[in-house]
Motif scaffolding. Structure first.
Motif, PDB file in Angstrom:
ATOM      1  N   ALA A 148       0.837  -1.206   0.000  1.00  0.00           N
ATOM      2  CA  ALA A 148       0.000   0.000   0.000  1.00  0.00           C
ATOM      3  C   ALA A 148       0.873   1.259   0.000  1.00  0.00           C
ATOM      4  O   ALA A 148       0.634   2.194  -0.772  1.00  0.00           O
ATOM      5  N   GLU A 149       1.893   1.272   0.829  1.00  0.00           N
ATOM      6  CA  GLU A 149       2.772   2.439   0.902  1.00  0.00           C
ATOM      7  C   GLU A 149       3.527   2.642  -0.410  1.00  0.00           C
ATOM      8  O   GLU A 149       3.648   3.768  -0.899  1.00  0.00           O
ATOM      9  N   GLU A 150       4.020   1.560  -1.001  1.00  0.00           N
ATOM     10  CA  GLU A 150       4.725   1.668  -2.279  1.00  0.00           C
ATOM     11  C   GLU A 150       3.811   2.183  -3.390  1.00  0.00           C
ATOM     12  O   GLU A 150       4.230   2.984  -4.228  1.00  0.00           O
ATOM     13  N   LYS A 151       2.553   1.744  -3.392  1.00  0.00           N
ATOM     14  CA  LYS A 151       1.581   2.235  -4.380  1.00  0.00           C
ATOM     15  C   LYS A 151       1.409   3.745  -4.251  1.00  0.00           C
ATOM     16  O   LYS A 151       1.429   4.473  -5.246  1.00  0.00           O
ATOM     17  N   TYR A 152       1.223   4.187  -3.018  1.00  0.00           N
ATOM     18  CA  TYR A 152       1.012   5.616  -2.781  1.00  0.00           C
ATOM     19  C   TYR A 152       2.245   6.429  -3.177  1.00  0.00           C
ATOM     20  O   TYR A 152       2.134   7.436  -3.877  1.00  0.00           O
ATOM     21  N   LEU A 153       3.411   5.974  -2.743  1.00  0.00           N
ATOM     22  CA  LEU A 153       4.649   6.697  -3.049  1.00  0.00           C
ATOM     23  C   LEU A 153       4.918   6.744  -4.551  1.00  0.00           C
ATOM     24  O   LEU A 153       5.370   7.768  -5.074  1.00  0.00           O
ATOM     25  N   GLN A 154       4.626   5.664  -5.254  1.00  0.00           N
ATOM     26  CA  GLN A 154       4.808   5.632  -6.713  1.00  0.00           C
ATOM     27  C   GLN A 154       3.891   6.645  -7.387  1.00  0.00           C
ATOM     28  O   GLN A 154       4.302   7.353  -8.297  1.00  0.00           O
ATOM     29  N   LEU A 155       2.639   6.710  -6.926  1.00  0.00           N
ATOM     30  CA  LEU A 155       1.682   7.659  -7.498  1.00  0.00           C
ATOM     31  C   LEU A 155       2.132   9.098  -7.263  1.00  0.00           C
ATOM     32  O   LEU A 155       2.122   9.919  -8.175  1.00  0.00           O
ATOM     33  N   VAL A 156       2.556   9.392  -6.047  1.00  0.00           N
ATOM     34  CA  VAL A 156       2.993  10.753  -5.709  1.00  0.00           C
ATOM     35  C   VAL A 156       4.268  11.114  -6.466  1.00  0.00           C
ATOM     36  O   VAL A 156       4.431  12.252  -6.914  1.00  0.00           O
ATOM     37  N   LYS A 157       5.158  10.153  -6.655  1.00  0.00           N
ATOM     38  CA  LYS A 157       6.391  10.401  -7.411  1.00  0.00           C
ATOM     39  C   LYS A 157       6.068  10.726  -8.868  1.00  0.00           C
ATOM     40  O   LYS A 157       6.627  11.657  -9.452  1.00  0.00           O
ATOM     41  N   LYS A 158       5.146   9.969  -9.454  1.00  0.00           N
ATOM     42  CA  LYS A 158       4.805  10.156 -10.861  1.00  0.00           C
ATOM     43  C   LYS A 158       3.917  11.384 -11.073  1.00  0.00           C
ATOM     44  O   LYS A 158       4.039  12.066 -12.081  1.00  0.00           O
ATOM     45  N   HIS A 159       3.048  11.662 -10.111  1.00  0.00           N
ATOM     46  CA  HIS A 159       2.100  12.787 -10.223  1.00  0.00           C
ATOM     47  C   HIS A 159       2.064  13.561  -8.902  1.00  0.00           C
ATOM     48  O   HIS A 159       1.097  13.447  -8.137  1.00  0.00           O
ATOM     49  N   PRO A 160       3.080  14.364  -8.627  1.00  0.00           N
ATOM     50  CA  PRO A 160       3.159  15.049  -7.327  1.00  0.00           C
ATOM     51  C   PRO A 160       1.978  15.988  -7.047  1.00  0.00           C
ATOM     52  O   PRO A 160       1.624  16.210  -5.888  1.00  0.00           O
ATOM     53  N   GLU A 161       1.352  16.495  -8.092  1.00  0.00           N
ATOM     54  CA  GLU A 161       0.238  17.431  -7.910  1.00  0.00           C
ATOM     55  C   GLU A 161      -1.021  16.748  -7.400  1.00  0.00           C
ATOM     56  O   GLU A 161      -1.945  17.402  -6.920  1.00  0.00           O
ATOM     57  N   ILE A 162      -1.045  15.443  -7.442  1.00  0.00           N
ATOM     58  CA  ILE A 162      -2.267  14.700  -7.151  1.00  0.00           C
ATOM     59  C   ILE A 162      -2.744  14.891  -5.708  1.00  0.00           C
ATOM     60  O   ILE A 162      -3.938  14.966  -5.454  1.00  0.00           O
ATOM     61  N   THR A 163      -1.813  14.990  -4.771  1.00  0.00           N
ATOM     62  CA  THR A 163      -2.231  15.130  -3.373  1.00  0.00           C
ATOM     63  C   THR A 163      -2.824  16.505  -3.082  1.00  0.00           C
ATOM     64  O   THR A 163      -3.588  16.650  -2.134  1.00  0.00           O
ATOM     65  N   GLN A 164      -2.496  17.510  -3.875  1.00  0.00           N
ATOM     66  CA  GLN A 164      -3.089  18.831  -3.695  1.00  0.00           C
ATOM     67  C   GLN A 164      -4.450  18.935  -4.378  1.00  0.00           C
ATOM     68  O   GLN A 164      -5.309  19.698  -3.952  1.00  0.00           O
ATOM     69  N   LYS A 165      -4.660  18.184  -5.444  1.00  0.00           N
ATOM     70  CA  LYS A 165      -5.869  18.346  -6.252  1.00  0.00           C
ATOM     71  C   LYS A 165      -6.978  17.361  -5.903  1.00  0.00           C
ATOM     72  O   LYS A 165      -8.138  17.619  -6.211  1.00  0.00           O
ATOM     73  N   LEU A 166      -6.622  16.227  -5.288  1.00  0.00           N
ATOM     74  CA  LEU A 166      -7.613  15.178  -5.053  1.00  0.00           C
ATOM     75  C   LEU A 166      -7.714  14.797  -3.580  1.00  0.00           C
ATOM     76  O   LEU A 166      -6.724  14.817  -2.853  1.00  0.00           O
ATOM     77  N   HIS A 168      -8.381  12.355  -0.202  1.00  0.00           N
ATOM     78  CA  HIS A 168      -7.896  11.034   0.209  1.00  0.00           C
ATOM     79  C   HIS A 168      -8.790   9.932  -0.351  1.00  0.00           C
ATOM     80  O   HIS A 168      -8.303   8.881  -0.769  1.00  0.00           O
ATOM     81  N   ALA A 169     -10.099  10.174  -0.337  1.00  0.00           N
ATOM     82  CA  ALA A 169     -11.045   9.149  -0.787  1.00  0.00           C
ATOM     83  C   ALA A 169     -10.849   8.833  -2.276  1.00  0.00           C
ATOM     84  O   ALA A 169     -10.891   7.661  -2.671  1.00  0.00           O
ATOM     85  N   LEU A 170     -10.625   9.848  -3.102  1.00  0.00           N
ATOM     86  CA  LEU A 170     -10.407   9.613  -4.526  1.00  0.00           C
ATOM     87  C   LEU A 170      -9.097   8.871  -4.768  1.00  0.00           C
ATOM     88  O   LEU A 170      -9.040   7.926  -5.564  1.00  0.00           O
ATOM     89  N   ILE A 171      -8.049   9.294  -4.083  1.00  0.00           N
ATOM     90  CA  ILE A 171      -6.746   8.632  -4.230  1.00  0.00           C
ATOM     91  C   ILE A 171      -6.848   7.179  -3.770  1.00  0.00           C
ATOM     92  O   ILE A 171      -6.348   6.265  -4.430  1.00  0.00           O
ATOM     93  N   ALA A 172      -7.531   6.962  -2.660  1.00  0.00           N
ATOM     94  CA  ALA A 172      -7.699   5.608  -2.127  1.00  0.00           C
ATOM     95  C   ALA A 172      -8.438   4.719  -3.130  1.00  0.00           C
ATOM     96  O   ALA A 172      -8.031   3.583  -3.381  1.00  0.00           O
ATOM     97  N   SER A 173      -9.515   5.243  -3.703  1.00  0.00           N
ATOM     98  CA  SER A 173     -10.280   4.465  -4.678  1.00  0.00           C
ATOM     99  C   SER A 173      -9.417   4.088  -5.877  1.00  0.00           C
ATOM    100  O   SER A 173      -9.460   2.949  -6.354  1.00  0.00           O
ATOM    101  N   TYR A 174      -8.618   5.021  -6.360  1.00  0.00           N
ATOM    102  CA  TYR A 174      -7.741   4.771  -7.500  1.00  0.00           C
ATOM    103  C   TYR A 174      -6.707   3.689  -7.186  1.00  0.00           C
ATOM    104  O   TYR A 174      -6.403   2.838  -8.026  1.00  0.00           O
ATOM    105  N   LEU A 175      -6.181   3.714  -5.969  1.00  0.00           N
ATOM    106  CA  LEU A 175      -5.141   2.755  -5.583  1.00  0.00           C
ATOM    107  C   LEU A 175      -5.700   1.440  -5.043  1.00  0.00           C
ATOM    108  O   LEU A 175      -4.940   0.517  -4.758  1.00  0.00           O
ATOM    109  N   GLY A 176      -7.023   1.360  -4.866  1.00  0.00           N
ATOM    110  CA  GLY A 176      -7.622   0.149  -4.304  1.00  0.00           C
ATOM    111  C   GLY A 176      -7.376   0.019  -2.820  1.00  0.00           C
ATOM    112  O   GLY A 176      -7.287  -1.088  -2.287  1.00  0.00           O
ATOM    113  N   LEU A 177      -7.279   1.154  -2.140  1.00  0.00           N
ATOM    114  CA  LEU A 177      -7.024   1.189  -0.704  1.00  0.00           C
ATOM    115  C   LEU A 177      -8.171   1.919   0.003  1.00  0.00           C
ATOM    116  O   LEU A 177      -9.011   2.526  -0.639  1.00  0.00           O
TER     117      LEU A 177
END
Length: 192
Positions: A148-166, A168-177
């Motif tokens: 789970a942590e690696e999934k999140y870190l990979q997403l943030v590394k590839k798309h750093p803007e994602i945590t500002q724009k989306l 937690h619930a949307l990010i969780a749904s995308y990652l299956g968490l």
């Protein structure tokens, strides 16, 4: 509204002014309000959509009615239910706006005509599809093998803007968490 699309196209292929003017004639503009649907499951997907402004998501609803997000489409991204669009089958995806959005839409007939009249656009779309396949393969590998942590870190590394724009619930749904798992990971990262 076309500036972002033209910039995106010119990053991948060379297109001249005459072709640009012709290209514009194949698209229609559409605005979506927050939470407004572009496509609902069961409908036929009539358009490929380019996001000029805003953010959209594509998702399915599982047997419990929970959203399982397949894709976020930010400014400069394309979104569609491609199988439905190309094969005129019922869509399995829902697509709606996360925030007020502006889109450029191209119908199936216009898509076919565009690639005939401006052959370099066929190459442009082929490059997009190749990139999309690579991204989906990578996402499948990450989904099946990363923690789970690696999934999140990979997403943030590839798309750093994602945590500002989306959320937690949307990010969780995308990652299956779960959103709680995302909160725990973020807390651990901030403390670490």
């Amino acid at each position: 509204m076309f500036d972002i699309l033209l910039s995106h196209i010119q990053e991948k292929v060379d297109i001249d002014e005459k072709q640009i003017e012709l290209l514009k004639s194949f698209f229609t503009q559409k605005k979506l309000g927050k939470k407004q649907y572009l496509l609902q499951e069961g409908d036929i997907c009539r358009y490929l959509a380019f996001v000029s402004k805003g953010i959209l998501k594509s998702y399915i609803l599982d047997e419990k009615g929970i959203e399982r997000i397949n894709l976020f489409a930010f400014e400069g991204w394309w979104i569609s239910d491609l199988n439905s669009f190309l094969n005129e089958e019922k869509a399995v995806l829902n697509i709606d706006a996360i925030e007020d959005s502006e889109l450029l839409l191209i119908s199936r007939d216009n898509y076919e005509e565009l690639t005939l009249q401006i052959p370099v656009m066929d190459r442009y779309f082929r490059l997009l599809y190749q990139s999309s396949l690579i991204t989906k393969d990578q996402r499948l590998i990450i989904s099946n093998t990363f923690t789970a942590e690696e999934k999140y870190l990979q997403l943030v590394k590839k798309h750093p803007e994602i945590t500002q724009k989306l959320s937690h619930a949307l990010i969780a749904s995308y990652l299956g968490l779960s959103p709680e798992t995302i909160s725990r990971i973020r807390k651990k990262i901030s403390l670490g």
